[in-house]
Design a protein around this motif. Structure first.
Motif, short mmCIF file in Angstrom:
data_model
loop_
_atom_site.label_atom_id
_atom_site.label_comp_id
_atom_site.label_asym_id
_atom_site.label_seq_id
_atom_site.Cartn_x
_atom_site.Cartn_y
_atom_site.Cartn_z
N GLY A 60 0.86 -1.19 -0.01
CA GLY A 60 -0.02 -0.02 0.00
C GLY A 60 0.98 1.20 0.11
N GLY A 61 2.28 1.00 -0.07
CA GLY A 61 3.00 2.35 0.15
C GLY A 61 3.63 2.83 -1.28
N GLY A 62 2.79 2.43 -2.19
CA GLY A 62 3.32 3.07 -3.39
C GLY A 62 4.46 2.68 -4.30
N PRO A 63 4.34 2.70 -5.68
CA PRO A 63 5.75 1.96 -6.18
C PRO A 63 6.97 2.48 -5.81
CG PRO A 63 4.02 2.86 -7.77
CD PRO A 63 3.77 3.59 -6.46
N ASP A 64 8.04 1.71 -5.81
CA ASP A 64 9.38 1.96 -5.39
C ASP A 64 10.20 2.14 -6.68
OD1 ASP A 64 9.02 1.71 -2.71
OD2 ASP A 64 9.07 -0.34 -2.46
N GLU A 65 11.43 2.52 -6.58
CA GLU A 65 12.22 2.88 -7.65
C GLU A 65 12.78 1.59 -8.40
OE1 GLU A 65 16.04 5.95 -8.53
OE2 GLU A 65 15.51 5.43 -6.64
N ASN A 66 12.89 0.42 -7.69
CA ASN A 66 13.55 -0.74 -8.27
C ASN A 66 12.33 -1.75 -8.79
OD1 ASN A 66 16.29 0.09 -8.32
ND2 ASN A 66 16.21 -0.61 -6.25
N ASP A 67 10.97 -1.45 -8.72
CA ASP A 67 10.04 -2.14 -9.01
C ASP A 67 9.82 -2.56 -10.44
OD1 ASP A 67 8.96 -2.46 -6.23
OD2 ASP A 67 7.43 -0.93 -6.72
N THR A 68 9.29 -3.83 -10.68
CA THR A 68 8.99 -4.10 -11.91
C THR A 68 7.62 -3.40 -12.57
OG1 THR A 68 7.54 -6.15 -11.33
CG2 THR A 68 10.00 -6.63 -11.44
N ALA A 69 7.54 -3.74 -13.88
CA ALA A 69 6.21 -3.16 -14.43
C ALA A 69 5.12 -3.50 -13.63
CB ALA A 69 6.34 -3.45 -15.77
N GLU A 106 4.83 -4.86 -10.77
CA GLU A 106 4.96 -4.35 -9.23
C GLU A 106 4.35 -2.91 -9.26
OE1 GLU A 106 8.15 -7.29 -7.34
OE2 GLU A 106 8.85 -5.30 -8.22
N VAL A 107 4.80 -2.06 -10.20
CA VAL A 107 4.36 -0.70 -10.25
C VAL A 107 2.70 -0.64 -10.26
CG1 VAL A 107 4.60 1.17 -11.75
CG2 VAL A 107 6.52 0.08 -10.95
N LEU A 108 2.41 -1.34 -11.38
CA LEU A 108 0.84 -1.16 -11.42
C LEU A 108 0.16 -1.70 -10.12
CD1 LEU A 108 -1.62 -0.86 -13.26
CD2 LEU A 108 -1.32 -3.33 -14.08
N SER A 109 0.43 -2.76 -9.68
CA SER A 109 -0.05 -3.26 -8.33
C SER A 109 0.02 -2.29 -7.16
CB SER A 109 0.37 -4.55 -7.97
OG SER A 109 0.24 -5.61 -8.71
N SER A 110 1.22 -1.57 -7.15
CA SER A 110 1.30 -0.68 -6.27
C SER A 110 0.50 0.62 -6.36
CB SER A 110 2.89 -0.36 -5.96
OG SER A 110 3.58 -1.37 -5.44
N TYR A 111 0.49 0.98 -7.57
CA TYR A 111 -0.50 2.07 -7.89
C TYR A 111 -1.95 1.92 -7.66
CZ TYR A 111 -3.05 5.54 -10.89
OH TYR A 111 -3.70 6.41 -11.47
N LEU A 112 -2.41 0.72 -8.09
CA LEU A 112 -3.85 0.30 -8.02
C LEU A 112 -4.39 0.19 -6.53
CD1 LEU A 112 -4.20 -2.24 -10.83
CD2 LEU A 112 -4.95 -0.15 -10.91
N TYR A 113 -3.33 -0.27 -5.61
CA TYR A 113 -3.65 -0.40 -4.33
C TYR A 113 -2.79 0.34 -3.28
CZ TYR A 113 -5.55 -4.43 -6.64
OH TYR A 113 -6.27 -5.27 -7.30
N HIS A 114 -2.50 1.78 -3.94
CA HIS A 114 -1.99 2.81 -2.87
C HIS A 114 -2.82 2.95 -1.86
CE1 HIS A 114 0.72 6.61 -3.02
NE2 HIS A 114 1.06 5.71 -2.03
N TYR A 115 -2.09 2.96 -0.77
CA TYR A 115 -2.89 3.33 0.56
C TYR A 115 -3.86 2.31 0.95
CZ TYR A 115 -1.40 8.02 -0.80
OH TYR A 115 -0.39 9.20 -0.97
N ASN A 116 -3.99 1.16 0.39
CA ASN A 116 -4.93 0.26 0.45
C ASN A 116 -4.00 -1.16 0.94
OD1 ASN A 116 -6.90 -1.77 0.91
ND2 ASN A 116 -8.24 -0.67 -0.35
N ALA A 117 -3.43 -1.49 2.07
CA ALA A 117 -2.66 -2.51 2.12
C ALA A 117 -3.51 -4.02 2.21
CB ALA A 117 -1.76 -2.42 3.59
N VAL A 118 -4.57 -4.07 3.00
CA VAL A 118 -5.19 -5.16 2.70
C VAL A 118 -5.92 -5.66 1.16
CG1 VAL A 118 -7.66 -6.26 3.39
CG2 VAL A 118 -6.26 -4.71 5.09
N ALA A 119 -6.29 -4.58 0.52
CA ALA A 119 -6.23 -4.96 -1.06
C ALA A 119 -5.32 -5.57 -1.52
CB ALA A 119 -7.14 -3.90 -1.59
N TYR A 120 -4.08 -4.90 -1.37
CA TYR A 120 -2.79 -5.35 -1.93
C TYR A 120 -2.34 -6.69 -1.69
CZ TYR A 120 1.98 -5.43 -3.23
OH TYR A 120 3.28 -5.57 -3.87
#
Length: 318
Positions: free
Chosen positions: A260-269, A271-285
């Motif tokens: 839920g913390g948002g994309p990190d600099e070394n994330d794969t494509a 991982e970036v999408l998942s982190s964006y979709l579930y930003h601020y929502n750790a349970v959904a992530y």
């Protein structure tokens, strides 16, 4: 402005007052430097469109990087469409590649404001990305908003509640005992309640949960649950924030993660999408990582399908 100061003293989170920001800039505040980073990046997340526009007009490069991303990327990821539009109007490039090969513009196509920018030719989502975005919207809506601070959970792919109970060698707990604990979970010594967890079957797998503690994310629990499959553990630590972990085929692969913390600099494509979709929502992530598709929040918020008690053993050395 005092000697050696960048002109942003005592700003904190207050990046919404354009008159104050303009005054500081006119008095010599550095538009390129703030104690914690770049002012424009700060304003993109915590500011108003007016402040963003003022700063964007004063910097040398509206697409300058901080931690590998532009201010426009930060605005999109943080869900600040008005700030994103202000940056684009100031010349920021929505289609500049960033983390995982995503650009801010293409990432926005997967979010709640897909019409944020005119779409560049060939910049649309793939069918897989479009399906992930659709599921992200469904999952977050299905879970809704509920209080989960202090909760531990394990999202397990491909097994139901009965199989999870079998793997954990757990025994049923009388409803009366659980009701008493739920009335005041922190009124008990942790040794008395740590072994009690709830287990619920959901589409795609099951969820093991504990509303008052971290038990589902203990390594010895995750390794048993993840035999032949994958499991994502979460503890919403009231003191330090959300802590995530990954177990696969009986081995813990990741620990001290930040769902839920948002994309990190070394994330794969992906991982970036998942982190964006579930930003601020750790349970959904956590659910999405394991491929779970709950239709409501009951598996986490309760009541679960069954309450069980774990056998006493060392769950920290697996």
């Amino acid at each position: 402005m005092t000697p050696g100061s960048d002109g942003w003293a005592d700003m904190g989170w207050k990046w919404t007052d354009v008159d104050d920001v303009r005054r500081r800039l006119d008095e010599g505040a550095d538009p390129e430097r703030w104690g914690g980073g770049r002012p424009l990046h700060r304003a993109a997340v915590f500011g108003s469109p007016q402040v963003v526009a003022e700063l964007a007009g004063r910097v040398a490069d509206v697409d300058a990087l901080e931690n590998g991303v532009t201010a426009l990327w930060e605005a999109v990821v943080s869900g600040k469409p008005h700030n994103a539009r202000a940056l684009a109007a100031a010349g920021a490039d929505p289609w500049r590649p960033s983390i995982g090969g995503w650009s801010p513009g293409r990432l926005s196509l997967a979010g709640p404001t897909p019409d944020l920018f005119p779409v560049a030719e060939g910049a649309g989502l793939t069918d897989t990305e479009r399906a992930a975005a659709q599921e992200g919207r469904r999952l977050t809506a299905a879970l809704g908003r509920f209080h989960y601070e202090g909760t531990g959970l394990a999202c397990v792919a491909g097994i139901d509640a009965a199989e999870a109970v079998r793997r954990l060698e757990a025994a049923p707990v009388a409803d009366g005992i659980v009701d008493e604990v739920l009335e005041d979970p922190y009124g008990y010594d942790m040794d008395q309640t740590l072994q009690i967890v709830g287990v619920t079957t959901v589409p795609g797998g099951c969820v093991v949960t504990q509303p008052w503690g971290y038990a589902p994310q203990m390594p010895g629990v995750l390794t048993r649950l993840s035999a032949g499959t994958v499991c994502y553990g979460l503890y919403a630590n009231p003191k330090s924030g959300n802590q995530g972990s990954i177990a696969r085929h009986g081995t813990v692969e990741g620990w001290d993660l930040h769902p839920g913390g948002g994309p990190d600099e070394n994330d794969t494509a992906e991982e970036v999408l998942s982190s964006y979709l579930y930003h601020y929502n750790a349970v959904a992530y956590s659910c999405a990582f394991a491929g779970l598709r709950p239709t409501d929040s009951r598996a986490v918020a309760g009541p679960p399908d069954v309450w069980v008690k774990l056998p006493r053993r060392d769950y920290w050395s697996h």
